[in-house]
Design an enzyme around this catalytic site. Structure first.
Site, PDB file in Angstrom:
ATOM      1  N   ASN A 206     -54.037 -27.873 -21.846  1.00  0.00           N
ATOM      2  CA  ASN A 206     -53.698 -26.580 -21.247  1.00  0.00           C
ATOM      3  C   ASN A 206     -52.214 -26.589 -20.919  1.00  0.00           C
ATOM      4  O   ASN A 206     -51.741 -27.494 -20.224  1.00  0.00           O
ATOM      5  CB  ASN A 206     -54.489 -26.342 -19.955  1.00  0.00           C
ATOM      6  CG  ASN A 206     -55.980 -26.153 -20.219  1.00  0.00           C
ATOM      7  OD1 ASN A 206     -56.419 -26.089 -21.371  1.00  0.00           O
ATOM      8  ND2 ASN A 206     -56.753 -26.063 -19.158  1.00  0.00           N
TER       9      ASN A 206
ATOM     10  N   GLU B 136     -58.952 -30.044 -16.624  1.00  0.00           N
ATOM     11  CA  GLU B 136     -57.791 -30.352 -15.797  1.00  0.00           C
ATOM     12  C   GLU B 136     -58.107 -31.233 -14.594  1.00  0.00           C
ATOM     13  O   GLU B 136     -57.926 -30.814 -13.435  1.00  0.00           O
ATOM     14  CB  GLU B 136     -57.126 -29.054 -15.316  1.00  0.00           C
ATOM     15  CG  GLU B 136     -56.618 -28.183 -16.441  1.00  0.00           C
ATOM     16  CD  GLU B 136     -55.782 -26.993 -15.930  1.00  0.00           C
ATOM     17  OE1 GLU B 136     -55.739 -26.756 -14.719  1.00  0.00           O
ATOM     18  OE2 GLU B 136     -55.178 -26.303 -16.776  1.00  0.00           O
TER      19      GLU B 136
ATOM     20  N   TYR C  44     -48.942 -24.275 -19.446  1.00  0.00           N
ATOM     21  CA  TYR C  44     -48.381 -23.069 -18.823  1.00  0.00           C
ATOM     22  C   TYR C  44     -46.862 -23.101 -18.728  1.00  0.00           C
ATOM     23  O   TYR C  44     -46.206 -22.114 -19.019  1.00  0.00           O
ATOM     24  CB  TYR C  44     -49.037 -22.818 -17.456  1.00  0.00           C
ATOM     25  CG  TYR C  44     -50.470 -22.346 -17.632  1.00  0.00           C
ATOM     26  CD1 TYR C  44     -50.747 -21.017 -17.910  1.00  0.00           C
ATOM     27  CD2 TYR C  44     -51.529 -23.251 -17.619  1.00  0.00           C
ATOM     28  CE1 TYR C  44     -52.047 -20.579 -18.141  1.00  0.00           C
ATOM     29  CE2 TYR C  44     -52.836 -22.822 -17.847  1.00  0.00           C
ATOM     30  CZ  TYR C  44     -53.088 -21.487 -18.118  1.00  0.00           C
ATOM     31  OH  TYR C  44     -54.358 -21.064 -18.364  1.00  0.00           O
TER      32      TYR C  44
ATOM     33  N   GLU D  77     -55.995 -23.759 -23.262  1.00  0.00           N
ATOM     34  CA  GLU D  77     -55.570 -22.648 -22.399  1.00  0.00           C
ATOM     35  C   GLU D  77     -54.075 -22.440 -22.560  1.00  0.00           C
ATOM     36  O   GLU D  77     -53.300 -23.401 -22.570  1.00  0.00           O
ATOM     37  CB  GLU D  77     -55.801 -22.931 -20.898  1.00  0.00           C
ATOM     38  CG  GLU D  77     -57.209 -22.790 -20.432  1.00  0.00           C
ATOM     39  CD  GLU D  77     -57.368 -23.072 -18.934  1.00  0.00           C
ATOM     40  OE1 GLU D  77     -56.419 -22.792 -18.151  1.00  0.00           O
ATOM     41  OE2 GLU D  77     -58.429 -23.570 -18.557  1.00  0.00           O
TER      42      GLU D  77
ATOM     43  N   HIS E  38     -65.580 -27.200 -14.543  1.00  0.00           N
ATOM     44  CA  HIS E  38     -64.341 -26.458 -14.302  1.00  0.00           C
ATOM     45  C   HIS E  38     -64.263 -26.210 -12.791  1.00  0.00           C
ATOM     46  O   HIS E  38     -64.299 -25.070 -12.327  1.00  0.00           O
ATOM     47  CB  HIS E  38     -64.317 -25.161 -15.113  1.00  0.00           C
ATOM     48  CG  HIS E  38     -62.945 -24.586 -15.324  1.00  0.00           C
ATOM     49  ND1 HIS E  38     -62.425 -24.327 -16.571  1.00  0.00           N
ATOM     50  CD2 HIS E  38     -61.973 -24.231 -14.446  1.00  0.00           C
ATOM     51  CE1 HIS E  38     -61.199 -23.807 -16.439  1.00  0.00           C
ATOM     52  NE2 HIS E  38     -60.907 -23.744 -15.151  1.00  0.00           N
TER      53      HIS E  38
ATOM     54  N   ARG F 106     -64.242 -20.574 -25.300  1.00  0.00           N
ATOM     55  CA  ARG F 106     -64.367 -21.671 -24.333  1.00  0.00           C
ATOM     56  C   ARG F 106     -64.768 -21.077 -22.984  1.00  0.00           C
ATOM     57  O   ARG F 106     -64.035 -20.258 -22.426  1.00  0.00           O
ATOM     58  CB  ARG F 106     -63.022 -22.418 -24.224  1.00  0.00           C
ATOM     59  CG  ARG F 106     -63.022 -23.461 -23.151  1.00  0.00           C
ATOM     60  CD  ARG F 106     -61.753 -24.314 -23.144  1.00  0.00           C
ATOM     61  NE  ARG F 106     -61.845 -25.244 -22.040  1.00  0.00           N
ATOM     62  CZ  ARG F 106     -61.077 -25.228 -20.946  1.00  0.00           C
ATOM     63  NH1 ARG F 106     -60.098 -24.358 -20.829  1.00  0.00           N
ATOM     64  NH2 ARG F 106     -61.278 -26.096 -19.980  1.00  0.00           N
TER      65      ARG F 106
HETATM   66  C1  FCB Z   1     -55.568 -23.306 -15.180  1.00  0.00           C
HETATM   67  C2  FCB Z   1     -57.053 -23.253 -14.912  1.00  0.00           C
HETATM   68  C3  FCB Z   1     -57.662 -21.897 -15.166  1.00  0.00           C
HETATM   69  C4  FCB Z   1     -56.752 -20.777 -14.740  1.00  0.00           C
HETATM   70  C5  FCB Z   1     -55.360 -20.953 -15.269  1.00  0.00           C
HETATM   71  C6  FCB Z   1     -54.409 -19.843 -14.903  1.00  0.00           C
HETATM   72  O1  FCB Z   1     -55.009 -24.354 -14.451  1.00  0.00           O
HETATM   73  O2  FCB Z   1     -57.728 -24.196 -15.698  1.00  0.00           O
HETATM   74  O3  FCB Z   1     -58.918 -21.864 -14.550  1.00  0.00           O
HETATM   75  O4  FCB Z   1     -56.787 -20.658 -13.363  1.00  0.00           O
HETATM   76  O5  FCB Z   1     -54.841 -22.171 -14.810  1.00  0.00           O
END
Ligand code: FCB
Length: 449
Positions: free
Chosen positions: A294, A158, A296, A355, A113, A69
């Protein structure tokens, strides 16, 4: 076949910002504005991927991923955001796509992006209703060149983070701090998504998805105010971007002073805050082939403070953290995936984790070895969480590590290293980390018949 991949984004890796006719984006402007990024770092050179892309494709072959990607820089293709097409920009992405296909790696391009053409920012950026249509024209140009070879497309990356950080808080480009005045940016990005879906399909694209940043939202306590604040945050971060796409309606935004008139939320007050017009939601909710997610970390929310927002970020505590200070909560990914299935049911298309990853302070030893045991643990535990969600019946079809390379981490510049491959930014040298070797073995075992 399950997609095992890595992810990157144009401004974070390409460099070559003034080469072959590329126009300026809001990130060029922002990163060159003193004080905006840590230590004044810019993406001028980044990983120099524009010149070293063959080496990077070779790294992916070595890794054994079957998907990659990346994002297309709008200003390489249309330097002014609209109008004249820059053939050299389009040629670059064609070479990259062909190189990936030759290496057996499925290209999964994202069209936006965060690097909006500066020329369009000068016309109001995503606050302007002209930009969605121009985004679709750009999507058509790229689609017409590459849809015969690219099996899967992602429109936006995002849109929540772009709205919140770029227009709400001003900590990302374009650096506007409008707080809730940023809400039209949500609607215009989503409208751009819907129009781009139409443009891509007309160009022959087979599969189209959107990537949303999603977070499980935890109330800080069982107190009524905390629970209500958590629901408000969940609405803003998750539902504002998933509901219209999957259900064709905005969620109830009463907590934000926006009173929807009727179930579909197209009443006069909602319209004035988001800029919704008749017919927009039908465009936004065109069927998709996938939802990119995505992940985290989860978010813990308590009752509002006095800053005009109906929630407070209370911080997740009691977990290990990454170099960025982000809590490491692998089961949050299972919670998120099963939560999406529970919320959207039949309306949820196949899900791709587009992600997931962590930053760590990785540096090579004098012998040139980069040991990153925390990243190996992070990836192993998050992949296991995806497996648990699949075992619970969620149709997850791919997992992409953020990121292939250490890169320009937006406002943090080069201070956060997310790569499976270490990059020495002084000269561009790539060194696969221990996690690269771990991921290679994991993929090989997973794909073994
Ligand atoms: C996400 C973004 C990516 C990167 C990661 C750590 O929010 O999409 O570009 O910065 O965080």
């Amino acid at each position: 076949m399950f997609l095992w991949g890595t992810a990157t984004a144009a401004y974070q890796i390409e460099g070559a910002v003034a080469e072959d006719g590329r126009g300026a984006s809001i990130w060029d402007t922002f990163s060159h504005d003193p004080g905006r990024t840590r230590d004044g770092h810019t993406g001028d050179v980044a990983c120099d991927h524009y010149h070293r892309w063959r080496e990077d494709v070779a790294l992916m072959s070595g890794l054994g991923v079957n998907a990659y990607r990346f994002s297309v820089a709008w200003t390489r293709v249309l330097p002014d955001g609209s109008g004249a097409v820059n053939a050299k920009g389009l040629d670059f992405y064609e070479r990259l796509v062909d190189g990936l296909l030759e290496a057996g790696v499925t290209p999964v391009p994202t069209l936006f992006h965060w690097d909006l053409p500066q020329a369009l920012e000068d016309r109001g950026g995503w606050l302007s209703r002209d930009v969605p249509g121009l985004f679709a024209e750009y999507a058509a140009v790229v689609g017409e060149r590459l849809a015969d070879r690219v099996p899967m497309w992602i429109t936006l990356n995002e849109p929540f983070i772009h709205m919140a950080f770029g227009y709400g808080l001003g900590i990302h480009a374009p650096g506007r701090a409008l707080l809730l005045g940023a809400l039209p940016v949500a609607h215009h990005q989503l409208l751009g998504h819907g129009l781009a879906v139409q443009a891509l399909r007309a160009a022959g694209a087979r599969e189209v998805a959107i990537t949303n940043n999603c977070t499980p939202v935890w109330p800080a306590s069982g107190a009524e105010e905390d629970v209500a604040a958590a629901a408000a945050y969940d609405t803003l971060h998750n539902r504002l971007f998933n509901d219209p796409v999957l259900l064709g309606a905005y969620p109830d935004l009463t907590a934000f002073g926006i009173r929807p008139d009727g179930a579909a939320g197209e009443g006069p007050e909602l319209s004035s805050a988001l800029g919704v017009r008749d017919g927009d939601l039908a465009v936004i909710s065109a069927p998709l082939d996938g939802l990119g997610v995505n992940y985290y970390n989860p978010t813990r929310i308590s009752a509002p403070a006095d800053d005009g927002l109906p929630f407070t970020d209370a911080g997740v505590t009691g977990y290990p953290t990454t170099a960025f200070g982000w809590p490491v909560v692998p089961d949050g990914l299972r919670e998120l995936l099963t939560g999406l299935r529970d919320r959207y049911g039949e309306a949820l298309p196949p899900v791709y984790v587009t992600e997931n990853g962590c930053s760590q302070a990785d540096e090579p030893t004098p012998e040139g070895v980069v040991d990153d045991p925390e990243r190996i643990t992070f990836l192993r535990d998050h992949i296991a969480a995806v497996e648990r969600a699949r075992a619970e019946g969620v149709d997850v079809r791919g997992y992409f590590v953020w990121s292939l390379l250490d890169n320009f981490e937006w406002a943090e510049g080069y201070h956060q290293r997310f790569g499976l491959v270490h990059v020495d930014f002084a000269g561009g040298k790539r060194t696969p980390k221990a996690s690269y070797h771990w991921y290679r073995e994991h993929i090989a075992a997973a794909l073994r018949p």
